[in-house]
Design a protein around this motif. Structure first.
Motif, PDB file in Angstrom:
ATOM      1  N   ARG A 204      43.325  37.196  31.687  1.00 58.49           N
ATOM      2  CA  ARG A 204      42.661  36.442  32.744  1.00 58.49           C
ATOM      3  C   ARG A 204      42.025  37.382  33.766  1.00 58.49           C
ATOM      4  NH1 ARG A 204      46.377  31.708  35.101  1.00 58.49           N
ATOM      5  NH2 ARG A 204      47.001  33.422  36.472  1.00 58.49           N
TER       6      ARG A 204
ATOM      7  N   ILE B 130      40.945  36.892  37.633  1.00 58.34           N
ATOM      8  CA  ILE B 130      41.132  35.942  38.738  1.00 58.34           C
ATOM      9  C   ILE B 130      40.441  36.480  39.988  1.00 58.34           C
ATOM     10  CG2 ILE B 130      42.840  34.738  40.150  1.00 58.34           C
ATOM     11  CD1 ILE B 130      42.861  33.963  37.169  1.00 58.34           C
TER      12      ILE B 130
ATOM     13  N   PRO C 150      43.257  29.287  34.684  1.00 59.89           N
ATOM     14  CA  PRO C 150      42.907  29.655  36.052  1.00 59.89           C
ATOM     15  C   PRO C 150      42.660  28.397  36.895  1.00 59.89           C
ATOM     16  CG  PRO C 150      41.712  31.022  34.489  1.00 59.89           C
ATOM     17  CD  PRO C 150      42.369  29.941  33.694  1.00 59.89           C
TER      18      PRO C 150
END
Length: 576
Positions: A345, A347, A397
């Motif tokens: 991920r 972010i 997310p």
């Protein structure tokens, strides 16, 4: 299965200063004791008595209208020195400040209850510090006296509540506006700290030590002066509430003169030291074993079901820029029976909820293997083809502008690159979660390169240890030795320093120069840094959430390298 080792590598530009101080016959050093809820590193200066500990611990809490002051104030340092000379280990603490004040890295308001929360963290950190015998008291002056009274009356006994406190010129009832020459200043101070108008009596009382104490309050020594700048009604209110509650383990004293707080410390020092000693006279309250929290710093908690000991998640927060400052996360998967399913991920926007101001608004993500082949790219996870699969992991997310990739990967090395989709340079988070912890091949490495400065830009690397057994790690903070690396680094961090913090914000270990403390253990692992100015930590950790900070010990900036190796089953460890 092959031996497991985790390498968390971080290239980072960092600036944070922790200077040593000296004075009297005690030894003093400055350390990070906890990470506040908004990510602020909280520091204290330690004044240790000569000889061998452990000793009873005493926090020294500076004042300053809840919005200013400093643990370096002369009265504070003098008090801490006296405590150390009397056989206590003294911790002169910093904490978040209310407006208009702030400390480095602070992104929250510092208003009630944040300042009290920071002092609770300091109590817990001191209680668990190896130099402490498990007993923790405090001497607080002015607003620091209020903090001490609050933490003597609230929190958990034997954990984050004080065992005894000395309060110099504290305020105890924020709702008492009895006539006094200093009433206007008092009202302005307490309403600013609580963040409410003077008419909100309920809110002011909810933040007042006199209105929250009960019969379990720790012993208190309350001191003020006849001409004190704190209204005379304040200690009287506290005494009235103590008496009404049936508390008898306190002493209140009003001394002649018009001095305030630590300015009259010398007049009450001997009695205060005796009061602290009496408060510590009984055996220390056993410290409960902390239960690891479910949310690591700085990222969210994974929910896949791990069955054995493993590293479930590794993540690093830094600035994603351009050139050598692009945020690059590299990880290694060990050998096993089949592919490992992971989610990577990037972010940015959702970090704002954690108090980060300068977030990367639109992070993009690219996953590459060791040959340089691009395996996947993503910019905005929701429109992508994996959206439903990502949702089903429960690790989607929280912002549609953020990026995520799910991949089934064989053993080998991989790189995840994060940058601003429009070329911006702000704070972002790159992280890897193990979605298939039962598969023998295990997550072994993450390497992150980014440009990190002070405050919210300080480099933060987090990991989760799963299972039921302990894991042995080596952490390294490199700078000088990476100048000639690949790619070459033109501005290496000159004096890297490491701080390891657990999921409750307690500092477990700090190191500046690796040869200072654990040289033999580190050399035996085969992972000793090549430069004496670099940092390393050898430590065994129980399952839980942990955070590592890397910065320059003298406040310089430059590119640094943070590495975390899991050597639990490694050959090097087996030979020890």
């Amino acid at each position: 299965m092959k031996s497991i080792f985790l390498l968390c590598t971080v290239f980072v530009s960092a600036q944070l200063s922790f200077a040593a101080r000296a004075g009297g016959t005690s030894q003093s050093t400055s350390e990070v004791y906890a990470i506040a809820s908004d990510g602020t590193p909280l520091s204290w200066t330690v004044y240790a008595p000569p000889g061998e500990g452990p000793w009873p611990a005493v926090l020294v809490i500076h004042g300053g209208f809840f919005s200013g002051g400093d643990p370096e104030d002369a009265g504070v340092t003098g008090c801490a020195q006296d405590l150390a000379n009397a056989g206590f280990v003294a911790f002169a603490i910093d904490y978040r400040l209310a407006p208009p004040g702030s400390i480095p890295g602070q992104t929250s308001s510092g208003r009630f209850p944040e300042q009290y929360d920071d002092v609770h963290l300091a109590v817990r950190a001191a209680r668990n510090d190896a130099r402490s015998n498990g007993q923790v008291g405090a001497v607080g002056g002015s607003s620091g006296g209020t903090d001490a009274a609050w933490v003597a009356a609230t929190g958990t006994l034997g954990d984050d509540r004080l065992d005894v406190a000395v309060c110099l010129s504290g305020s105890y009832d924020f709702s008492d506006f009895s006539p006094d020459p200093n009433l206007d200043e008092f009202i302005a101070t307490v309403t600013n700290y609580v963040g409410v108008p003077s008419t909100d009596t309920a809110a002011l009382r909810a933040a007042s030590p006199a209105w929250v104490l009960d019969a379990s309050v720790a012993p208190l020594f309350l001191v003020d002066a006849v001409g004190d700048t704190v209204p005379a009604a304040q200690p009287d209110d506290m005494v009235a509430q103590l008496n009404a509650t049936g508390v008898t383990n306190y002493e209140a004293r009003r001394i002649p003169g018009d001095l305030h707080s630590f300015a009259y410390w010398s007049q009450v020092k001997n009695d205060a030291l005796a009061f602290l000693a009496a408060g510590f006279a009984s055996p220390p309250t056993p410290t409960p074993t902390p239960s690891p929290t479910v949310s690591p710093s700085p990222t969210a908690t994974p929910t896949p079901g791990a069955t054995g000991n493993t590293l479930l998640n590794i993540s690093t927060r830094a600035s994603a820029g351009t050139g050598q400052n692009v945020l690059i996360g590299g990880f290694i998967l060990g050998e096993g029976d089949g592919p490992k399913r992971v989610i990577v991920r990037a972010i940015g926007p959702s970090l704002a909820a954690a108090g980060v101001a300068a977030v990367l608004a639109d992070p993009s993500l690219q996953l590459v293997d060791s040959t340089g082949q691009v395996l996947a790219t993503n910019d905005d996870w929701m429109p992508g083809t994996q959206a439903q699969e990502i949702i089903e992991t429960t690790l989607a997310p929280s912002d549609p502008k953020e990026s995520a990739i799910i991949a089934s990967l064989g053993p080998g090395a991989y790189t995840a690159t994060v940058n601003g989709a429009k070329g911006t340079q702000k704070i972002a988070l790159v992280e890897v979660f193990d979605l298939d912890a039962a598969t023998p091949s295990q997550l072994m490495n993450i390497s992150t390169r980014g440009n990190v400065a002070t405050g919210e830009g300080v480099m933060i690397a987090g990991t989760i240890i799963g299972g039921t057994g302990v894991e042995t790690l080596v952490l390294r903070g490199l700078g000088p030795s990476i100048a000639a690396g690949s790619p070459p680094i033109s501005d290496p961090l000159p004096n890297p320093m490491l701080v390891l913090v657990d999921g409750q914000g307690t500092t477990l270990f700090t190191n500046n120069d690796w040869q200072d403390t654990q040289a033999a253990d580190i050399i035996d692992t085969g992972l000793a840094p090549t430069d004496t100015r670099e940092a390393a930590i050898f430590i065994t950790l129980a399952p839980g959430n942990y955070t590592t900070l890397l910065f320059d010990a003298e406040g310089a900036t430059g590119v640094g390298l943070l590495e975390i190796y899991n050597i639990t089953n490694s050959q090097a460890l087996a030979q020890r």
